[in-house]
Scaffold this motif. Structure first.
Motif, mmCIF file in Angstrom:
data_model
loop_
_atom_site.group_PDB
_atom_site.id
_atom_site.type_symbol
_atom_site.label_atom_id
_atom_site.label_comp_id
_atom_site.label_asym_id
_atom_site.label_seq_id
_atom_site.Cartn_x
_atom_site.Cartn_y
_atom_site.Cartn_z
ATOM 1 N N GLU A 109 33.541 10.720 -25.271
ATOM 2 C CA GLU A 109 32.123 10.477 -24.985
ATOM 3 C C GLU A 109 31.243 11.536 -25.637
ATOM 4 O OE1 GLU A 109 32.583 8.147 -20.710
ATOM 5 O OE2 GLU A 109 32.308 10.316 -20.724
ATOM 6 N N GLU A 110 31.735 12.769 -25.673
ATOM 7 C CA GLU A 110 30.965 13.833 -26.335
ATOM 8 C C GLU A 110 30.913 13.627 -27.846
ATOM 9 O OE1 GLU A 110 32.925 17.380 -25.072
ATOM 10 O OE2 GLU A 110 31.931 17.440 -23.108
ATOM 11 N N ILE A 111 32.038 13.211 -28.432
ATOM 12 C CA ILE A 111 32.093 12.977 -29.881
ATOM 13 C C ILE A 111 31.189 11.815 -30.273
ATOM 14 C CG2 ILE A 111 33.599 12.183 -31.759
ATOM 15 C CD1 ILE A 111 35.852 13.824 -30.512
ATOM 16 N N LEU A 112 31.128 10.786 -29.418
ATOM 17 C CA LEU A 112 30.323 9.596 -29.719
ATOM 18 C C LEU A 112 28.862 9.960 -29.964
ATOM 19 C CD1 LEU A 112 30.282 6.456 -29.898
ATOM 20 C CD2 LEU A 112 29.664 6.453 -27.474
ATOM 21 N N GLU A 113 28.356 10.934 -29.213
ATOM 22 C CA GLU A 113 26.946 11.330 -29.344
ATOM 23 C C GLU A 113 26.638 11.938 -30.707
ATOM 24 O OE1 GLU A 113 26.093 13.932 -26.119
ATOM 25 O OE2 GLU A 113 26.486 12.419 -24.572
ATOM 26 N N LYS A 114 27.695 12.431 -31.409
ATOM 27 C CA LYS A 114 27.480 13.096 -32.697
ATOM 28 C C LYS A 114 27.992 12.267 -33.875
ATOM 29 C CE LYS A 114 28.424 17.377 -30.194
ATOM 30 N NZ LYS A 114 29.402 18.459 -29.989
ATOM 31 N N MET A 115 28.509 11.091 -33.599
ATOM 32 C CA MET A 115 29.134 10.285 -34.647
ATOM 33 C C MET A 115 28.088 9.705 -35.597
ATOM 34 S SD MET A 115 32.238 7.984 -33.144
ATOM 35 C CE MET A 115 33.921 8.610 -33.167
ATOM 36 N N PRO A 116 28.414 9.630 -36.905
ATOM 37 C CA PRO A 116 27.534 8.905 -37.828
ATOM 38 C C PRO A 116 27.517 7.420 -37.474
ATOM 39 C CG PRO A 116 29.587 9.556 -38.914
ATOM 40 C CD PRO A 116 29.577 10.219 -37.578
ATOM 41 N N ASP A 117 26.441 6.743 -37.866
ATOM 42 C CA ASP A 117 26.235 5.353 -37.465
ATOM 43 C C ASP A 117 27.420 4.458 -37.807
ATOM 44 O OD1 ASP A 117 23.793 6.077 -36.496
ATOM 45 O OD2 ASP A 117 22.647 5.317 -38.198
ATOM 46 N N GLU A 118 28.038 4.694 -38.979
ATOM 47 C CA GLU A 118 29.117 3.802 -39.414
ATOM 48 C C GLU A 118 30.385 3.948 -38.573
ATOM 49 O OE1 GLU A 118 29.212 7.430 -42.195
ATOM 50 O OE2 GLU A 118 27.713 6.150 -41.220
ATOM 51 N N GLU A 119 30.476 5.007 -37.763
ATOM 52 C CA GLU A 119 31.670 5.222 -36.949
ATOM 53 C C GLU A 119 31.450 4.930 -35.461
ATOM 54 O OE1 GLU A 119 33.288 9.101 -37.600
ATOM 55 O OE2 GLU A 119 33.218 8.926 -39.779
ATOM 56 N N ILE A 120 30.221 4.632 -35.089
ATOM 57 C CA ILE A 120 29.886 4.469 -33.674
ATOM 58 C C ILE A 120 30.652 3.315 -33.043
ATOM 59 C CG2 ILE A 120 28.034 3.702 -32.127
ATOM 60 C CD1 ILE A 120 26.176 5.632 -33.530
ATOM 61 N N GLU A 121 30.798 2.213 -33.786
ATOM 62 C CA GLU A 121 31.493 1.051 -33.225
ATOM 63 C C GLU A 121 32.931 1.398 -32.866
ATOM 64 O OE1 GLU A 121 31.649 -2.518 -31.550
ATOM 65 O OE2 GLU A 121 29.850 -1.643 -32.466
ATOM 66 N N PHE A 122 33.596 2.139 -33.771
ATOM 67 C CA PHE A 122 34.966 2.568 -33.495
ATOM 68 C C PHE A 122 34.998 3.480 -32.275
ATOM 69 C CE2 PHE A 122 38.163 5.939 -33.826
ATOM 70 C CZ PHE A 122 39.326 5.186 -33.810
ATOM 71 N N GLY A 123 34.035 4.406 -32.192
ATOM 72 C CA GLY A 123 33.975 5.329 -31.062
ATOM 73 C C GLY A 123 33.817 4.596 -29.735
ATOM 74 N N LYS A 124 32.982 3.567 -29.722
ATOM 75 C CA LYS A 124 32.770 2.791 -28.499
ATOM 76 C C LYS A 124 34.036 2.026 -28.114
ATOM 77 C CE LYS A 124 27.764 2.116 -28.832
ATOM 78 N NZ LYS A 124 26.680 1.119 -29.063
ATOM 79 N N LEU A 125 34.728 1.477 -29.106
ATOM 80 C CA LEU A 125 35.974 0.747 -28.846
ATOM 81 C C LEU A 125 37.040 1.670 -28.260
ATOM 82 C CD1 LEU A 125 36.218 -1.561 -31.991
ATOM 83 C CD2 LEU A 125 35.895 -2.302 -29.625
ATOM 84 N N PHE A 126 37.104 2.892 -28.814
ATOM 85 C CA PHE A 126 38.090 3.862 -28.323
ATOM 86 C C PHE A 126 37.798 4.237 -26.875
ATOM 87 C CE2 PHE A 126 39.614 8.359 -28.011
ATOM 88 C CZ PHE A 126 40.967 8.069 -28.054
ATOM 89 N N ILE A 127 36.534 4.451 -26.560
ATOM 90 C CA ILE A 127 36.145 4.790 -25.192
ATOM 91 C C ILE A 127 36.498 3.653 -24.240
ATOM 92 C CG2 ILE A 127 34.133 5.106 -23.677
ATOM 93 C CD1 ILE A 127 32.935 6.847 -25.940
ATOM 94 N N GLN A 128 36.219 2.424 -24.661
ATOM 95 C CA GLN A 128 36.540 1.276 -23.808
ATOM 96 C C GLN A 128 38.038 1.147 -23.598
ATOM 97 O OE1 GLN A 128 34.103 -0.492 -22.165
ATOM 98 N NE2 GLN A 128 35.927 -1.129 -21.030
ATOM 99 N N GLN A 129 38.800 1.448 -24.644
ATOM 100 C CA GLN A 129 40.257 1.404 -24.547
ATOM 101 C C GLN A 129 40.758 2.396 -23.497
ATOM 102 O OE1 GLN A 129 42.089 1.113 -28.436
ATOM 103 N NE2 GLN A 129 43.924 2.153 -27.719
ATOM 104 N N LEU A 130 40.171 3.585 -23.488
ATOM 105 C CA LEU A 130 40.543 4.584 -22.481
ATOM 106 C C LEU A 130 40.139 4.137 -21.079
ATOM 107 C CD1 LEU A 130 39.556 7.888 -24.346
ATOM 108 C CD2 LEU A 130 41.869 7.082 -23.860
ATOM 109 N N LYS A 131 38.965 3.543 -20.970
ATOM 110 C CA LYS A 131 38.489 3.098 -19.661
ATOM 111 C C LYS A 131 39.329 1.945 -19.116
ATOM 112 C CE LYS A 131 33.660 4.592 -19.946
ATOM 113 N NZ LYS A 131 32.241 4.168 -19.985
ATOM 114 N N ASN A 132 39.946 1.176 -20.024
ATOM 115 C CA ASN A 132 40.756 0.032 -19.600
ATOM 116 C C ASN A 132 42.135 0.438 -19.079
ATOM 117 O OD1 ASN A 132 38.734 -1.768 -20.262
ATOM 118 N ND2 ASN A 132 39.578 -2.273 -22.263
ATOM 119 N N LEU A 133 42.541 1.687 -19.318
ATOM 120 C CA LEU A 133 43.849 2.137 -18.848
ATOM 121 C C LEU A 133 43.896 2.113 -17.317
ATOM 122 C CD1 LEU A 133 44.435 5.180 -21.233
ATOM 123 C CD2 LEU A 133 45.636 2.984 -21.300
#
Length: 228
Positions: A109-133
């Protein structure tokens, strides 16, 4: 007692990848170390059966640390084989059981706030993957130096990748199961995913710690078995 690696083949970003959970066999009792991503249950079962072992003999699962590629199928294993004893460090147990938000999720979540626009979608997917555990309670919580599996396995605290990461040392086999404290890259033991280490300096010390055990064989979750 012996250890075998279970090469689990899967596809990620259209590329073929492998993970290498370890299976410990002792007097026909099986202990699995780490469970892969979610939906890896059948892949791991198939490898165990292919090696001529039976799932009814699976007695323990040891989790080296909280990461989605290590605990993803833990809930499914516990649901299907409820007699299994789940072992993890006291620190990681809090995250695996859901008592505290995991360090990896906080980091993501901290990294997502600093991610370039082109990587944000991947960052959100990764966070959701962790939340789904799905959270799973830990039956046995261990610390550095504890002897487990009939005193044949020594728990080695190897923090850095995560704060409660553990590796496993088998003195009689001159072997170490590294988790993510080390990966086998081109027949060298190096730090796993340094950009995702929560504390890189501590991770380097942990890598030195298991190297200094001077084991004959290191079973690496990423990269497979490394033998001196």
């Amino acid at each position: 007692m012996k250890i075998i690696e279970l090469p689990i083949k899967f596809e990620f970003n259209s590329q073929k990848n492998y993970l290498y959970p370890s299976l410990i066999i002792d007097n026909n009792e099986l202990t699995l170390v780490d469970t892969g991503y979610s939906n890896f249950l059948s892949l791991i079962e198939n490898e165990i059966i292919k090696n001529r072992y039976e799932m009814k003999d699976l007695k323990n699962i040891i989790i080296t640390h909280y990461d989605d590629d290590h605990i993803g199928s833990l809930y499914d294993f516990k649901e299907k084989y409820p007699w299994i004893t789940i072992i993890a460090s006291k620190v990681e147990a809090k995250y695996i059981s859901g008592e505290i938000k995991s360090e990896r999720l906080v980091q993501a979540e901290e990294i997502l706030e600093k991610m370039p626009d082109e990587e944000i979608e991947f960052g959100k997917l990764f966070i959701q993957q962790l939340k789904n555990l799905k959270h799973v309670p830990i039956d046995v919580k261990v610390r550095d130096g504890d002897m487990i599996l009939d005193n044949k396995c020594k728990v080695i605290a190897t923090p850095g990748h995560t704060s409660g990461h553990i590796s496993l040392y088998f003195p009689s086999l001159h072997s170490v199961i590294t988790g993510d404290a080390a990966v086998n890259e081109n027949q060298k033991l190096i730090i796993a995913n340094p950009h995702f280490c929560l504390d890189i300096e501590t991770a380097e010390k942990s890598l030195d710690k298991i190297k200094n055990l001077k084991a004959d064989t290191y079973y690496c979750y990423h990269g497979g078995k490394f033998s001196l």
